[in-house]
Design a protein around this motif. Structure first.
Motif, short mmCIF file in Angstrom:
data_model
loop_
_atom_site.label_atom_id
_atom_site.label_comp_id
_atom_site.label_asym_id
_atom_site.label_seq_id
_atom_site.Cartn_x
_atom_site.Cartn_y
_atom_site.Cartn_z
N TYR A 135 0.82 -1.20 0.00
CA TYR A 135 0.00 0.00 0.00
C TYR A 135 0.85 1.26 0.00
N ALA A 136 0.38 2.28 -0.69
CA ALA A 136 1.13 3.53 -0.76
C ALA A 136 0.64 4.56 0.25
N LYS A 137 -0.55 4.37 0.80
CA LYS A 137 -1.18 5.41 1.60
C LYS A 137 -0.95 5.26 3.10
N VAL A 138 0.08 4.54 3.50
CA VAL A 138 0.42 4.47 4.92
C VAL A 138 1.83 5.00 5.11
N ALA A 139 2.12 5.48 6.30
CA ALA A 139 3.45 6.02 6.59
C ALA A 139 4.51 4.95 6.38
N LYS A 140 5.69 5.37 5.95
CA LYS A 140 6.75 4.40 5.64
C LYS A 140 7.10 3.54 6.84
N SER A 141 7.11 4.13 8.04
CA SER A 141 7.46 3.35 9.24
C SER A 141 6.42 2.27 9.51
N ILE A 142 5.15 2.62 9.34
CA ILE A 142 4.08 1.65 9.54
C ILE A 142 4.17 0.56 8.47
N LYS A 143 4.40 1.00 7.24
CA LYS A 143 4.48 0.05 6.13
C LYS A 143 5.62 -0.94 6.35
N TYR A 144 6.76 -0.47 6.85
CA TYR A 144 7.91 -1.36 7.09
C TYR A 144 7.56 -2.40 8.15
N ASP A 145 7.01 -1.95 9.29
CA ASP A 145 6.66 -2.90 10.37
C ASP A 145 5.61 -3.90 9.89
N TRP A 146 4.65 -3.39 9.17
CA TRP A 146 3.55 -4.19 8.65
C TRP A 146 4.08 -5.32 7.76
N GLU A 147 4.90 -4.94 6.77
CA GLU A 147 5.38 -5.93 5.83
C GLU A 147 6.41 -6.86 6.46
N LYS A 148 7.15 -6.38 7.45
CA LYS A 148 8.08 -7.26 8.16
C LYS A 148 7.28 -8.33 8.93
N ASN A 149 6.17 -7.92 9.56
CA ASN A 149 5.32 -8.89 10.25
C ASN A 149 4.83 -9.97 9.29
N LEU A 150 4.47 -9.57 8.08
CA LEU A 150 3.96 -10.53 7.10
C LEU A 150 5.05 -11.50 6.67
N THR A 151 6.22 -10.97 6.35
CA THR A 151 7.30 -11.85 5.89
C THR A 151 7.76 -12.77 7.02
N ASP A 152 7.81 -12.26 8.25
CA ASP A 152 8.16 -13.11 9.39
C ASP A 152 7.14 -14.25 9.53
N TYR A 153 5.89 -13.90 9.40
CA TYR A 153 4.83 -14.89 9.57
C TYR A 153 4.93 -15.98 8.50
N ILE A 154 5.07 -15.55 7.26
CA ILE A 154 5.13 -16.49 6.15
C ILE A 154 6.34 -17.42 6.28
N ALA A 155 7.47 -16.85 6.67
CA ALA A 155 8.70 -17.64 6.74
C ALA A 155 8.77 -18.52 7.98
N SER A 156 8.07 -18.16 9.06
CA SER A 156 8.26 -18.84 10.34
C SER A 156 7.11 -19.76 10.75
N ARG A 157 5.95 -19.57 10.21
CA ARG A 157 4.76 -20.29 10.68
C ARG A 157 4.72 -21.67 10.03
N LYS A 158 5.21 -22.67 10.72
CA LYS A 158 5.43 -23.98 10.12
C LYS A 158 4.14 -24.75 9.84
N GLN A 159 3.03 -24.43 10.54
CA GLN A 159 1.81 -25.19 10.28
C GLN A 159 1.02 -24.66 9.08
N ILE A 160 1.57 -23.66 8.39
CA ILE A 160 0.95 -23.26 7.12
C ILE A 160 1.12 -24.41 6.12
N LYS A 161 0.00 -24.89 5.60
CA LYS A 161 0.06 -25.96 4.60
C LYS A 161 -0.16 -25.43 3.19
N ILE A 162 -0.93 -24.33 3.07
CA ILE A 162 -1.24 -23.81 1.74
C ILE A 162 -1.12 -22.28 1.75
#
Length: 205
Positions: free
Chosen positions: A92-119
């Motif tokens: 998204y372009a309409k959020v502050a850069k600091s919020i956007k960074y934390d937000w997307e870091k949370n997503l990448t952490d989740y995707i990479a670390s959450r082992k019970q994701i099957k799909i």
């Protein structure tokens, strides 16, 4: 015939540390850019019009939302439960850069670390199939997914394309699924595919 007969909201979490315990059901993660139709697809798949909130402000939700979903196999009446996970949108372009960074870091952490994701289900607007951000997400999923995890690419709003455009999209993305939430097109195929993958993994375990 496979159907989803029940779906209910469980909880929201701002990051992986606040996520439900890792020993619970297998997870099916839905991810997409703004305004691709993720909430509409979740509602259509589960036949639950108000399950996922369809926001008029793209990017407003920054929480990870969890839903318990019950499948039934009509052939033998067996039921199984999985967790659908609605990830916040990315890019998204309409959020502050600091919020956007934390937000997307949370997503990448989740995707990479959450082992019970099957799909992983990556939704793409069929009218914009070649955006760089979607290619980056696809590459990231291919890089981080382990051998027990599956990636499904789904093109939404297929009713917006004519037959020639649909054929071209299928040629360019032969392994992707094409759906229309508003027309309920392709829903049964997605439900069955999710069920079959989860059942296959259960049997292997």
């Amino acid at each position: 015939m496979i159907e989803i007969v029940d779906a209910k909201f469980i909880t929201s979490a701002p990051n992986i540390d606040a996520a439900p315990p890792s020993d619970e059901q297998n997870e099916v993660v839905f991810m997409a850019r703004s305004n691709v139709g993720k909430s509409s697809l979740l509602n259509a798949l589960t036949n639950h019009k108000g399950l996922a909130k369809v926001s008029s402000t793209p990017g407003k939700t920054r929480l990870i939302n969890y839903f318990d979903v019950t499948f039934i196999n009509r052939e033998d009446s067996t039921k199984s439960i999985a967790k659908f996970v609605d990830l916040p949108g990315f890019g998204y372009a309409k959020v502050a850069k600091s919020i956007k960074y934390d937000w997307e870091k949370n997503l990448t952490d989740y995707i990479a670390s959450r082992k019970q994701i099957k799909i992983f289900i990556h939704l793409v607007d069929c009218r914009h199939p070649f955006l760089e951000i979607d290619k980056s997400v696809s590459d990231f999923l291919l890089e981080c997914a382990n051998p027990t995890q599956h990636i499904i690419q789904i093109f939404t709003k297929i009713d917006k394309l004519n037959q020639k455009e649909q054929n071209e999209l299928r040629r360019d993305f032969p392994n992707a699924l094409m759906v229309s939430s508003s027309k309920k097109k392709g829903m049964a195929k997605i439900v069955t595919l999710i069920y079959d993958i989860l059942k296959e993994d259960e049997n292997e375990d």
